[in-house]
Write a protein that holds these residues in place. Structure first.
Motif, PDB file in Angstrom:
ATOM      1  N   LEU A 294     -71.992 -28.100  -1.521  1.00 46.69           N
ATOM      2  CA  LEU A 294     -72.830 -26.902  -1.388  1.00 46.69           C
ATOM      3  C   LEU A 294     -73.560 -26.919  -0.062  1.00 46.69           C
ATOM      4  CD1 LEU A 294     -74.325 -26.314  -4.947  1.00 46.69           C
ATOM      5  CD2 LEU A 294     -72.792 -24.838  -3.631  1.00 46.69           C
ATOM      6  N   LEU A 295     -74.065 -28.095   0.287  1.00 46.59           N
ATOM      7  CA  LEU A 295     -74.788 -28.227   1.547  1.00 46.59           C
ATOM      8  C   LEU A 295     -73.876 -27.880   2.731  1.00 46.59           C
ATOM      9  CD1 LEU A 295     -77.568 -29.201   2.672  1.00 46.59           C
ATOM     10  CD2 LEU A 295     -76.463 -31.402   3.076  1.00 46.59           C
ATOM     11  N   TRP A 298     -73.107 -24.179   2.668  1.00 46.34           N
ATOM     12  CA  TRP A 298     -74.297 -23.414   3.044  1.00 46.34           C
ATOM     13  C   TRP A 298     -74.524 -23.502   4.547  1.00 46.34           C
ATOM     14  CZ3 TRP A 298     -79.357 -25.325   4.467  1.00 46.34           C
ATOM     15  CH2 TRP A 298     -80.310 -24.296   4.576  1.00 46.34           C
ATOM     16  N   GLY A 302     -73.594 -20.192   5.838  1.00 43.63           N
ATOM     17  CA  GLY A 302     -74.903 -19.566   5.789  1.00 43.63           C
ATOM     18  C   GLY A 302     -75.709 -19.769   7.056  1.00 43.63           C
ATOM     19  N   GLN A 306     -72.020 -19.402  10.601  1.00 49.14           N
ATOM     20  CA  GLN A 306     -72.148 -17.957  10.516  1.00 49.14           C
ATOM     21  C   GLN A 306     -72.974 -17.423  11.677  1.00 49.14           C
ATOM     22  OE1 GLN A 306     -70.369 -16.205   8.121  1.00 49.14           O
ATOM     23  NE2 GLN A 306     -70.865 -14.617   9.615  1.00 49.14           N
ATOM     24  N   SER A 434     -64.070 -16.814   1.529  1.00 50.17           N
ATOM     25  CA  SER A 434     -65.374 -16.163   1.676  1.00 50.17           C
ATOM     26  C   SER A 434     -65.267 -14.764   2.275  1.00 50.17           C
ATOM     27  CB  SER A 434     -66.293 -17.035   2.535  1.00 50.17           C
ATOM     28  OG  SER A 434     -65.752 -17.155   3.822  1.00 50.17           O
TER      29      SER A 434
END
Lengths: 667, 77
Positions: A294-295, A298, A302, A306, A434
């Motif tokens: 997840l890290l 992200w 995220g 990005q 994604s």
């Protein structure tokens, strides 16, 4: 002059290769297989190149990597071998060394990780080791750049003077007798085939199908070899393979007893055990893994990737604007200008926007790989994946598929067998990437505002389940047969080498950029062409008249049963082949709606059932052109990539058909 | 007994190595040869594969494959 770099996995081979060559590398494939071949010029030496061979544990003929290594060493006649071995794991590493020595190619041993040995108060008697093995040994630390100069000098000198390994006899008793008898018998054959006699004899005693063929032995000779082997087996009360392995390890144990002052449990080992109480511990392994993933996601999607991507897109847009106004000022024909800007530039720019994400994702992935964590993930996840005929190694690429299919498919390169690799590539597109997320967000908000999270989760789960089902079927049909055994080393955790990580990132970026300017470039220009002209090659004013719309209309005949009778839907799906994000963009253009009103106007062409079907279809239908290009490269076949596309299309159609009709009935 | 039955934390000396051709070859070349002492370090969180310590390094092996290796238990050093 060409040297070959050979060694086990996890012994720092790639790091050494990077230290020897810097960024002076060429990547290609070994002929016939998709095993990567890297060649580089050694820094500071004139015209000495070195080929990085795959990481292998022996020269037996069971995997692609082993065959490639053998073929290279036997057929390409390198002037010398640099055999890198891990000094902290010397016994198992020397196993390959003994086999390499038999090839009688001038060889130098690079004894890596000597800094760790010394830091743990161990020591290795280098002159005695050289004497025992009959080849020069240079202590180095690839990560710390120690001993690299000495290694380069020694290796080139050994190769230049054609100094072959001084001894080839590591055996005694019955094994010795068998090898010598066979060597005597096959001497002429081996010379005719261009295979070192000693290597051939040992391989024959051990039992080696491909080599037996190569040597062209007659019936009588084969019988005599079998007889010699039988005799050995009887007097040792074991079989040929165990006898040979045992012979080598006995010799190695003896060498290791003489030369190595053992260091006991090293700091690195103790540190690994401590880390593993959490990372592979009974309760924490899976939560820790999910947390790490997840890290990484992200940070990639995220935060860092990005943001860089957004910046790059901003820059590309600004540059595009400048070029555009330049072209306008110049008074260029508007159609040509549109080709340059809307076709080529927009297409390539949209793909280049991916580069930061891919590079960032690979940065984290290579950190995890090189630190030794990925081996743990494979170990922890092996049991569930075995149920669908894969091994734990396939887990990471599949997971990366949730981010982007392109790096995910690139990551299958680390898989041990061609079968596992193909299967994993087939599965990866089922992991919803994604780029599809904006489509899900728009449609669920417009049609299922109350159940948005539920529908989204449902989509991801559907993808995974269909992927698992696919694997299950493939495993029972096309890819029947045993998976490669999962006998995997867990290396100690180590800090990755910065240089290696950076070079890998550069590699992946380069890979992707080249594709952006070749295949993806061509594809975007084609789509532009279809979008701009009508069937009589007049420039259209309304996109409804374009060839693309015409294609969209004819495709919508096929898609009507799944609920997409409107040509605009099919057209948006076609543009989605360029990039999934394009689906929303082209829907907006075709509906003549701004981003804000788009959600509201979707009701005109979608019933709720059709919207549900559309979500299912976009989840499953063909991966984007960048992903397909990657699949083609990794599978090494156009047919394979076409098959992946066709299969995804079929699955998408069937699933969407089912969803559409079931929803019609129940709602 | 086989390596599969060897309790976690204990050590065994290899008596024989079985298994199909490719697997067996792989086990042998990774250093699981007769008389080698192997310690079963731990099992993966889902119970399979297991982590072995031999010749100074850590190797993972599935239980089904560990079953092909016969061992005799020895006192840990």
């Amino acid at each position: 002059m060409t040297l070959a770099l050979a060694g086990n996995q996890n012994c720092g081979k790639t790091t050494l290769f990077n230290q020897l060559t810097g960024s002076n590398q060429r990547v290609g494939n070994f002929p016939g297989v998709t095993v990567e071949q890297k060649t580089g010029e050694i820094t500071g030496q004139k015209q000495v190149s070195i080929v990085d061979l795959p990481g292998i544990y022996s020269l037996s003929p069971y995997t692609d990597e082993e065959m490639v290594t053998r073929d290279f060493l036997l057929r390409k006649n390198p002037d010398g071998i640099v055999n890198i071995i891990d000094a902290t794991n010397i016994e198992r590493n020397l196993y390959l060394t003994l086999q390499l020595i038999e090839l009688q190619i001038p060889m130098t041993v690079a004894l890596n990780m000597m800094d760790e040995v010394q830091a743990n108060n161990g020591s290795i008697d280098i002159p005695l080791l050289e004497e025992s093995l009959g080849v020069p040994v240079v202590p180095i630390s690839a990560v710390k750049r120690m001993g690299i100069g000495e290694l380069t000098e020694k290796a080139t000198e050994t190769a230049k003077l054609r100094r072959r390994p001084q001894r080839i006899d590591f055996c005694a008793g019955p094994v010795h007798r068998a090898i010598h008898a066979v060597a005597h018998m096959i001497e002429d054959h081996a010379q005719d085939a261009g295979v070192p006699v000693r290597f051939a004899a040992t391989r024959l005693v051990e039992g080696d199908g491909p080599l037996t063929e190569l040597l062209n032995l007659n019936e009588n000779e084969r019988d005599m070899i079998d007889h010699a082997v039988k005799e050995m087996e009887i007097s040792l009360e074991t079989d040929r393979e165990a006898a040979m392995a045992d012979m080598r390890y006995q010799f190695i144990e003896e060498v290791s007893r003489k030369c190595v002052k053992h260091m006991g449990e090293s700091r690195e080992y103790k540190r690994s055990i401590r880390l593993d109480t959490v990372l592979t511990g009974k309760f924490w392994a899976i939560p820790a893994f999910l947390g790490i993933m997840l890290l990484v996601f992200w940070l990639t999607f995220g935060v860092i990737g990005q943001r860089l991507s957004d910046l790059l897109v901003l820059g590309l847009d600004a540059a595009g604007g400048l070029i555009d106004s330049g072209l306008t000022a110049y008074g260029l024909n508007p159609v040509i200008r549109s080709l340059i800007m809307d076709g080529a530039y927009a297409g390539v720019a949209s793909v280049l926007g991916f580069v930061p994400i891919i590079v960032t994702l690979f940065f984290f992935m290579s950190m995890l790989e090189d630190s030794g964590y990925m081996a743990r993930v494979a170990y922890v996840m092996d049991k569930p994946l075995r149920k669908i005929g894969l091994s734990g190694r396939s887990f990471v690429p599949m997971l990366m598929g949730f981010g982007c299919t392109v790096p995910a498919v690139m990551a299958t390169r680390t898989l041990a067998s061609a079968r596992d690799k193909k299967m994993t590539i087939m599965l990866t597109p089922f992991m919803s990437c994604s780029a599809k997320l904006p489509i899900y967000a728009l449609f669920t908000a417009a049609f299922f505002p109350k159940y948005q999270a539920l529908v989204m989760t449902g989509l991801y789960v559907t993808g995974i389940l269909l992927g698992v089902l696919t694997a299950f079927v493939l495993n029972k049909t096309v890819f029947k047969g045993a998976p490669v055994p999962f006998v995997m080393e867990l290396p100690n955790y180590r800090f990755p080498s910065v240089k290696t990580v950076l070079l890998l990132m550069w590699d992946k970026a380069k890979d992707f950029i080249i594709r952006a300017f070749t295949i993806i470039f061509a594809a975007t220009v084609v789509i532009w062409f279809l979008q701009t002209f009508d069937a009589r090659f007049n420039v259209v004013t309304d996109s409804a008249d374009s060839i693309l719309a015409a294609i969209g209309r004819s495709v919508s005949v096929l898609l009507a049963p799944v609920g997409f009778a409107d040509w605009r839907v099919s057209t948006s799906l076609i543009t989605g082949f360029m990039a999934k994000e394009a689906v929303i963009g082209s829907l907006a253009v075709l509906m003549d709606a701004g981003a804000a009103e788009l959600g509201g106007s979707l009701g005109q062409i979608f019933s709720p059932a059709a919207a549900f079907s559309f979500l299912t279809f976009t989840l499953l239908y063909t991966p984007c052109v960048a992903a397909v290009a990657t699949v083609r490269k990794e599978l090494g076949s156009v047919k394979g990539a076409a098959l992946v596309v066709a299969y995804q299309m079929a699955v998408a159609w069937v699933a969407a058909f089912a969803v559409y009709n079931l929803t019609e009935i129940f709602i | 007994m086989t390596l599969r039955n060897l309790p976690i934390g204990s050590s065994g000396r290899v008596l024989s190595v079985g298994g199909e051709k490719v697997l067996r070859h792989r086990l042998l070349e990774m250093g699981i040869t007769p008389r080698t002492v192997i310690k079963v370090r731990k099992a993966a969180p889902l119970g399979d594969p297991v982590e072995l310590l031999l010749r100074g390094y850590v190797l993972t092996l599935r239980l089904d494959d560990a079953e092909k290796i016969t061992v005799e238990e020895v006192a840990a050093e």
